[in-house]
Design an enzyme around this catalytic site. Structure first.
Site, PDB file in Angstrom:
ATOM      1  N   ALA A 126       0.975   4.238  -9.122  1.00 18.02           N
ATOM      2  CA  ALA A 126       2.411   4.214  -8.785  1.00 18.02           C
ATOM      3  C   ALA A 126       2.594   4.233  -7.274  1.00 18.02           C
ATOM      4  CB  ALA A 126       3.127   5.399  -9.439  1.00 18.02           C
ATOM      5  N   GLY A 127       1.665   3.571  -6.570  1.00 17.11           N
ATOM      6  CA  GLY A 127       1.812   3.413  -5.116  1.00 17.11           C
ATOM      7  C   GLY A 127       2.816   2.304  -4.844  1.00 17.11           C
ATOM      8  N   GLY A 161       2.170  -0.835  -7.197  1.00 20.08           N
ATOM      9  CA  GLY A 161       2.451  -0.548  -8.605  1.00 20.08           C
ATOM     10  C   GLY A 161       3.926  -0.314  -8.869  1.00 20.08           C
ATOM     11  N   ARG A 168       2.482 -17.313  -0.107  1.00 16.81           N
ATOM     12  CA  ARG A 168       2.465 -17.178   1.362  1.00 16.81           C
ATOM     13  C   ARG A 168       2.399 -18.568   2.011  1.00 16.81           C
ATOM     14  NH1 ARG A 168      -1.505 -11.879   1.486  1.00 16.81           N
ATOM     15  NH2 ARG A 168       0.198 -10.370   1.639  1.00 16.81           N
ATOM     16  N   HIS A 189      -9.902 -14.932  -2.313  1.00 16.00           N
ATOM     17  CA  HIS A 189      -9.089 -14.461  -1.195  1.00 16.00           C
ATOM     18  C   HIS A 189      -9.847 -14.690   0.116  1.00 16.00           C
ATOM     19  CE1 HIS A 189      -5.374 -12.579  -1.812  1.00 16.00           C
ATOM     20  NE2 HIS A 189      -5.738 -11.376  -2.176  1.00 16.00           N
ATOM     21  N   ASP A 230      -0.199   7.486 -12.786  1.00 10.66           N
ATOM     22  CA  ASP A 230      -0.898   7.728 -11.518  1.00 10.66           C
ATOM     23  C   ASP A 230      -1.617   9.065 -11.648  1.00 10.66           C
ATOM     24  OD1 ASP A 230      -0.331   6.430  -8.449  1.00 10.66           O
ATOM     25  OD2 ASP A 230      -1.222   8.447  -8.484  1.00 10.66           O
TER      26      ASP A 230
HETATM   27  N1  APR Z   1      -5.691   6.554 -11.644  1.00  6.35           N
HETATM   28  C1  APR Z   1      -4.414   6.239 -11.404  1.00  6.35           C
HETATM   29  N2  APR Z   1      -3.925   6.055 -10.165  1.00  6.35           N
HETATM   30  C2  APR Z   1      -4.768   6.210  -9.146  1.00  6.35           C
HETATM   31  C3  APR Z   1      -6.136   6.534  -9.322  1.00  6.35           C
HETATM   32  C4  APR Z   1      -6.586   6.706 -10.645  1.00  6.35           C
HETATM   33  N3  APR Z   1      -7.858   7.021 -10.922  1.00  6.35           N
HETATM   34  N4  APR Z   1      -6.699   6.614  -8.108  1.00  6.35           N
HETATM   35  C5  APR Z   1      -5.749   6.351  -7.188  1.00  6.35           C
HETATM   36  N5  APR Z   1      -4.578   6.096  -7.815  1.00  6.35           N
HETATM   37  C6  APR Z   1      -3.282   5.776  -7.226  1.00  6.35           C
HETATM   38  C7  APR Z   1      -2.972   6.560  -5.963  1.00  6.35           C
HETATM   39  O1  APR Z   1      -2.592   7.903  -6.252  1.00  6.35           O
HETATM   40  C8  APR Z   1      -1.810   5.735  -5.362  1.00  6.35           C
HETATM   41  O2  APR Z   1      -0.557   6.209  -5.790  1.00  6.35           O
HETATM   42  O3  APR Z   1      -3.204   4.425  -6.814  1.00  6.35           O
HETATM   43  C9  APR Z   1      -2.080   4.323  -5.925  1.00  6.35           C
HETATM   44  C10 APR Z   1      -2.381   3.292  -4.849  1.00  6.35           C
HETATM   45  O4  APR Z   1      -1.236   3.119  -4.115  1.00  6.35           O
HETATM   46  P1  APR Z   1      -1.181   2.764  -2.554  1.00  6.35           P
HETATM   47  O5  APR Z   1      -2.158   3.602  -1.810  1.00  6.35           O
HETATM   48  O6  APR Z   1       0.256   2.733  -2.160  1.00  6.35           O
HETATM   49  O7  APR Z   1      -1.794   1.264  -2.491  1.00  6.35           O
HETATM   50  P2  APR Z   1      -1.039  -0.092  -2.848  1.00  6.35           P
HETATM   51  O8  APR Z   1      -0.455  -0.676  -1.604  1.00  6.35           O
HETATM   52  O9  APR Z   1      -0.153   0.149  -4.009  1.00  6.35           O
HETATM   53  O10 APR Z   1      -2.264  -1.025  -3.245  1.00  6.35           O
HETATM   54  C11 APR Z   1      -2.998  -0.821  -4.436  1.00  6.35           C
HETATM   55  O11 APR Z   1      -3.671  -3.134  -4.531  1.00  6.35           O
HETATM   56  O12 APR Z   1      -3.528  -4.891  -3.000  1.00  6.35           O
HETATM   57  C12 APR Z   1      -4.331  -3.894  -3.559  1.00  6.35           C
HETATM   58  O13 APR Z   1      -5.805  -3.397  -1.714  1.00  6.35           O
HETATM   59  C13 APR Z   1      -4.750  -2.905  -2.508  1.00  6.35           C
HETATM   60  O14 APR Z   1      -6.441  -1.949  -3.867  1.00  6.35           O
HETATM   61  C14 APR Z   1      -5.146  -1.737  -3.363  1.00  6.35           C
HETATM   62  C15 APR Z   1      -4.143  -1.801  -4.527  1.00  6.35           C
END
Ligand code: APR
Length: 311
Positions: free
Chosen positions: A9-10, A13, A151, A175, A33
């Site tokens: 839920a970053g 997501g 893009r 990519h 998350d």
């Molecule tokens: N289970 C569920 N969620 C998880 C886990 C897990 N085991 N490990 C990490 N997370 C969550 C983190 O808590 C965070 O909320 O994944 C989320 C990642 O979010 P962000 O750090 O905001 O990253 P984001 O920009 O969303 O990118 C996610 O996509 O484009 C790719 O390179 C990027 O690999 C990255 C992914």
């Protein structure tokens, strides 16, 4: 009842969940998350936007995979970004551990789901999710080409000063360095791209597209792009839940198309209820096919790195 789960839920997501919810094409979007409270808070906030935006899809935030049970599609965005001091292999190890654990939960609760992977490094993570799930390969696919193509289309529209909605742009392969631009499939309205921009300008835009993610990271300083990435992932989800047969560039398992097999690669594919319904072997130029084969070799080498990791 149709149900989509977004794991992580970053930024990526939550924006993906929001887009799918706002389209009102499924009953439920579940966001999960490891951070307690994060998906719950975001879900509550999104649900409160429903009367304003005008959609019924319910968003459920949870830390418990039981709530994801019976999902038709699961998008894996969970992972860590590369931090200073972390090598490429370090990141691969961390995200491989996360994607493996997440995939095991998906298999347990949603054994019939289509899995769409977006966590980087994309080719390795898609391959890993396919292996760990044991699902038929058509039900595991990755998002990269939709984003790079979008893009590229944006840069073409800005440079040629044409309506973005008249631009068709396609990139295949992988990519970054091994992204394969496909000028023969690019057009503006009914004109081939080569009638609208000269070859040098097209090359410059291809380079800018290859570095499209880095250009945004340089502005943001922390974090990476998520508006266009989430649009791309959500469009793939939509094609699956609507069983539309939409043709889009995705990271799909190759079974001999273009003479390439046993590797995940960015190609045009028909997307429907079973994920990749068909890889479309487009009528590419010799140079474009050579680029795809080179990309396939590069991806296979990167996937081999996974074997060095103790999962
Ligand atoms: N289970 C569920 N969620 C998880 C886990 C897990 N085991 N490990 C990490 N997370 C969550 C983190 O808590 C965070 O909320 O994944 C989320 C990642 O979010 P962000 O750090 O905001 O990253 P984001 O920009 O969303 O990118 C996610 O996509 O484009 C790719 O390179 C990027 O690999 C990255 C992914």
């Amino acid at each position: 009842m149709s149900k989509v789960t977004v794991v992580g839920a970053g930024k990526y997501g939550s924006t993906t969940a929001q887009r799918i919810a706002e389209w009102d094409i499924v009953d439920e979007v579940v966001m999960t998350d490891i951070v307690e409270g994060l998906p719950q808070g975001l879900a509550l906030d999104m649900n409160q936007s429903r009367p304003v935006v005008g959609y019924r899809t319910k968003v459920i935030g949870t830390n418990d995979y039981a709530d994801t049970a019976g999902s038709d599609v699961v998008v894996i965005t969970a992972g860590l970004p590369r931090k200073p001091g972390m090598s490429r292999m370090d990141l691969l190890g961390v995200n491989a551990g996360i994607v493996k654990a997440v995939t095991e939960e998906i298999v347990r609760y949603s054994p019939d789901a289509v899995i769409i992977v977006v966590t980087n490094p994309l080719d390795q993570m898609t391959t890993l999710a396919a292996e760990v799930s044991g699902f038929p390969k058509n039900r595991v696919l990755g998002q990269a080409g939709m984003l790079d193509s979008a893009r590229f289309a944006h840069f073409i529209s800005e440079t040629a000063d044409v309506d973005i909605l008249d631009v068709t742009a396609v990139t295949l392969g992988s990519h970054g360095e091994t992204m394969v631009p496909v000028p023969s499939m690019c057009s503006v309205g009914d004109k081939p791209l080569s009638d609208v921009l000269d070859a040098d300008t097209i090359d410059e835009l291809v380079d800018r597209t290859r570095n499209g993610g880095a250009e945004i990271v340089a502005f943001l300083k922390t974090g990476s792009a998520y508006y266009a990435p989430s649009a791309a992932a959500a469009a793939m989800v939509r094609a699956v839940v609507e069983d539309s047969g939409a043709e889009m560039p995705v990271c799909a398992w190759m079974e001999g198309q273009y003479g390439i097999e046993d590797v995940y690669l960015g190609v045009m594919a028909k997307i429907g209820a079973n994920g990749v319904e068909q890889v479309i072997e487009a009528d590419l130029t010799d140079e474009e096919v050579a680029g795809l084969r080179e990309a396939a070799v590069a991806v296979a080498a990167k996937v081999a790195d996974l074997e060095q990791i103790d999962l």
